[in-house]
Scaffold this motif. Structure first.
Motif, mmCIF file in Angstrom:
data_model
loop_
_atom_site.group_PDB
_atom_site.id
_atom_site.type_symbol
_atom_site.label_atom_id
_atom_site.label_comp_id
_atom_site.label_asym_id
_atom_site.label_seq_id
_atom_site.Cartn_x
_atom_site.Cartn_y
_atom_site.Cartn_z
ATOM 1 N N SER A 1 42.705 -5.296 -50.544
ATOM 2 C CA SER A 1 41.378 -4.302 -50.400
ATOM 3 C C SER A 1 41.670 -3.344 -49.166
ATOM 4 N N LEU A 2 41.257 -2.206 -49.471
ATOM 5 C CA LEU A 2 41.342 -1.023 -48.480
ATOM 6 C C LEU A 2 39.910 -0.372 -48.408
ATOM 7 N N ARG A 3 39.764 0.157 -47.185
ATOM 8 C CA ARG A 3 38.347 1.137 -47.226
ATOM 9 C C ARG A 3 38.836 2.603 -46.784
ATOM 10 N N LEU A 4 38.488 3.437 -47.468
ATOM 11 C CA LEU A 4 38.891 4.872 -47.262
ATOM 12 C C LEU A 4 37.584 5.639 -46.562
ATOM 13 N N GLN B 1 47.063 8.758 -49.206
ATOM 14 C CA GLN B 1 47.772 7.849 -49.935
ATOM 15 C C GLN B 1 47.583 6.431 -50.107
ATOM 16 N N VAL B 2 47.354 5.998 -51.265
ATOM 17 C CA VAL B 2 47.040 4.695 -51.520
ATOM 18 C C VAL B 2 48.284 4.057 -52.429
ATOM 19 N N THR B 3 48.725 3.026 -51.959
ATOM 20 C CA THR B 3 49.866 2.444 -52.608
ATOM 21 C C THR B 3 49.571 1.176 -52.902
ATOM 22 N N VAL B 4 49.552 0.729 -54.172
ATOM 23 C CA VAL B 4 49.484 -0.754 -54.473
ATOM 24 C C VAL B 4 50.657 -1.327 -55.090
ATOM 25 N N SER B 5 51.220 -2.425 -54.411
ATOM 26 C CA SER B 5 52.535 -3.081 -54.824
ATOM 27 C C SER B 5 52.339 -4.340 -55.228
ATOM 28 N N ASN C 1 27.994 11.527 -40.536
ATOM 29 C CA ASN C 1 29.024 12.268 -41.361
ATOM 30 C C ASN C 1 30.142 11.689 -42.021
ATOM 31 N N THR C 2 29.899 10.656 -42.680
ATOM 32 C CA THR C 2 31.051 9.953 -43.508
ATOM 33 C C THR C 2 30.964 9.433 -44.654
ATOM 34 N N VAL C 3 31.614 9.533 -45.633
ATOM 35 C CA VAL C 3 31.348 8.619 -47.105
ATOM 36 C C VAL C 3 32.455 7.709 -46.963
ATOM 37 N N TYR C 4 32.237 6.765 -47.617
ATOM 38 C CA TYR C 4 33.367 5.681 -47.547
ATOM 39 C C TYR C 4 33.598 5.216 -49.160
ATOM 40 N N LEU C 5 34.800 4.722 -49.459
ATOM 41 C CA LEU C 5 35.014 4.087 -50.526
ATOM 42 C C LEU C 5 35.675 2.681 -50.334
ATOM 43 N N GLN C 6 34.934 1.846 -50.682
ATOM 44 C CA GLN C 6 35.538 0.381 -50.393
ATOM 45 C C GLN C 6 36.112 -0.142 -51.625
#
Length: 124
Positions: free
Chosen positions: A17-20, A119-123, A77-82
Protein backbone atom coordinates in the motif's frame (compact mmCIF):
# COMPACT_ATOMS: atom_id res chain seq x y z
CA UNK A 1 -4.72 29.95 -10.02
CA UNK A 2 -3.85 26.99 -7.80
CA UNK A 3 -0.52 25.25 -7.30
CA UNK A 4 -0.40 21.50 -6.68
CA UNK A 5 2.40 19.45 -5.13
CA UNK A 6 2.22 15.66 -4.92
CA UNK A 7 4.10 13.50 -2.45
CA UNK A 8 4.08 9.98 -1.08
CA UNK A 9 5.26 8.01 -4.07
CA UNK A 10 7.93 5.36 -3.85
CA UNK A 11 8.84 1.73 -4.32
CA UNK A 12 6.50 -0.91 -2.93
CA UNK A 13 6.10 -4.65 -3.37
CA UNK A 14 3.14 -6.26 -5.07
CA UNK A 15 0.20 -6.35 -2.68
CA UNK A 16 1.49 -3.43 -0.67
CA UNK A 17 0.00 0.00 0.00
CA UNK A 18 0.90 3.64 -0.48
CA UNK A 19 -0.88 6.89 0.24
CA UNK A 20 -0.33 9.79 -2.08
CA UNK A 21 -0.97 13.36 -1.01
CA UNK A 22 -1.53 16.46 -3.10
CA UNK A 23 -1.22 19.79 -1.34
CA UNK A 24 -2.91 22.77 -2.97
CA UNK A 25 -2.19 26.45 -2.50
CA UNK A 26 -3.25 29.71 -4.00
CA UNK A 27 -7.05 29.60 -3.93
CA UNK A 28 -9.96 28.36 -1.85
CA UNK A 29 -9.47 24.61 -2.09
CA UNK A 30 -13.13 23.75 -1.52
CA UNK A 31 -14.02 25.49 -4.78
CA UNK A 32 -12.07 22.91 -6.75
CA UNK A 33 -12.89 19.49 -8.12
CA UNK A 34 -9.86 17.22 -7.75
CA UNK A 35 -8.63 14.23 -9.67
CA UNK A 36 -5.78 11.75 -9.83
CA UNK A 37 -4.29 10.54 -13.09
CA UNK A 38 -1.33 8.35 -13.93
CA UNK A 39 1.03 7.84 -16.81
CA UNK A 40 3.10 4.72 -17.40
CA UNK A 41 6.11 4.75 -19.75
CA UNK A 42 5.01 4.80 -23.36
CA UNK A 43 1.34 5.19 -22.48
CA UNK A 44 -1.19 7.98 -22.41
CA UNK A 45 -2.06 9.69 -19.14
CA UNK A 46 -5.14 7.97 -17.77
CA UNK A 47 -7.82 8.75 -15.24
CA UNK A 48 -7.58 7.07 -11.83
CA UNK A 49 -10.02 8.76 -9.45
CA UNK A 50 -11.80 12.04 -8.78
CA UNK A 51 -13.99 13.70 -6.21
CA UNK A 52 -16.15 16.77 -5.96
CA UNK A 53 -15.65 19.78 -3.72
CA UNK A 54 -16.99 18.06 -0.60
CA UNK A 55 -15.44 14.67 -1.26
CA UNK A 56 -18.83 13.02 -1.01
CA UNK A 57 -19.03 12.23 -4.72
CA UNK A 58 -16.27 9.99 -6.03
CA UNK A 59 -15.50 8.34 -9.35
CA UNK A 60 -12.97 5.61 -10.06
CA UNK A 61 -11.45 3.92 -13.06
CA UNK A 62 -12.53 0.28 -13.28
CA UNK A 63 -8.92 -0.82 -12.97
CA UNK A 64 -8.60 0.62 -9.44
CA UNK A 65 -12.13 0.28 -8.12
CA UNK A 66 -12.14 -1.50 -4.77
CA UNK A 67 -8.39 -1.00 -4.28
CA UNK A 68 -7.89 2.79 -4.36
CA UNK A 69 -9.70 5.45 -2.35
CA UNK A 70 -9.71 9.17 -3.03
CA UNK A 71 -10.43 11.56 -0.19
CA UNK A 72 -9.84 15.17 0.68
CA UNK A 73 -9.41 17.40 3.70
CA UNK A 74 -10.51 20.91 2.78
CA UNK A 75 -9.19 22.29 6.06
CA UNK A 76 -5.71 21.09 5.05
CA UNK A 77 -6.07 21.92 1.34
CA UNK A 78 -5.08 18.36 0.54
CA UNK A 79 -6.41 15.50 -1.54
CA UNK A 80 -5.28 11.92 -0.93
CA UNK A 81 -5.12 8.70 -2.87
CA UNK A 82 -4.95 5.59 -0.72
CA UNK A 83 -3.68 2.70 -2.85
CA UNK A 84 -4.02 -0.86 -1.57
CA UNK A 85 -3.35 -4.27 -3.12
CA UNK A 86 -0.92 -2.69 -5.53
CA UNK A 87 -0.04 -4.48 -8.74
CA UNK A 88 2.84 -4.15 -11.17
CA UNK A 89 0.50 -2.51 -13.66
CA UNK A 90 -0.07 0.33 -11.19
CA UNK A 91 3.51 1.46 -11.79
CA UNK A 92 3.37 4.99 -13.18
CA UNK A 93 3.87 8.64 -12.44
CA UNK A 94 0.81 9.83 -10.56
CA UNK A 95 -0.50 13.35 -11.04
CA UNK A 96 -3.15 15.29 -9.20
CA UNK A 97 -5.26 17.80 -11.05
CA UNK A 98 -7.74 20.54 -10.21
CA UNK A 99 -10.60 22.33 -11.87
CA UNK A 100 -12.45 25.37 -10.55
CA UNK A 101 -15.81 23.68 -10.13
CA UNK A 102 -17.87 21.89 -7.51
CA UNK A 103 -18.65 18.96 -9.81
CA UNK A 104 -16.72 15.75 -10.48
CA UNK A 105 -14.73 15.08 -13.63
CA UNK A 106 -13.08 11.99 -15.10
CA UNK A 107 -11.62 13.44 -18.29
CA UNK A 108 -8.11 14.78 -18.51
CA UNK A 109 -9.29 17.68 -20.66
CA UNK A 110 -11.60 18.89 -17.88
CA UNK A 111 -8.73 19.85 -15.61
CA UNK A 112 -6.90 23.15 -15.70
CA UNK A 113 -4.15 22.71 -13.12
CA UNK A 114 -1.66 19.90 -12.67
CA UNK A 115 1.04 18.91 -10.24
CA UNK A 116 4.51 17.77 -11.21
CA UNK A 117 3.81 14.11 -10.48
CA UNK A 118 5.15 11.50 -8.10
CA UNK A 119 6.61 8.14 -9.13
CA UNK A 120 5.00 4.93 -7.91
CA UNK A 121 6.85 1.70 -8.65
CA UNK A 122 5.38 -1.67 -7.76
CA UNK A 123 7.83 -4.56 -7.87
CA UNK A 124 7.37 -8.28 -7.51
Amino acid sequence: QVQLVESGGGLVQTGGSLRLSCAASGRTFSNYAMGWFRQAPGKEREFVAANNWSGKVTVYADSVKGRFTISRDNAKNTVYLQMNSLRSEDTAVYYCAARYSRETYALRANYDYWGQGTQVTVSS
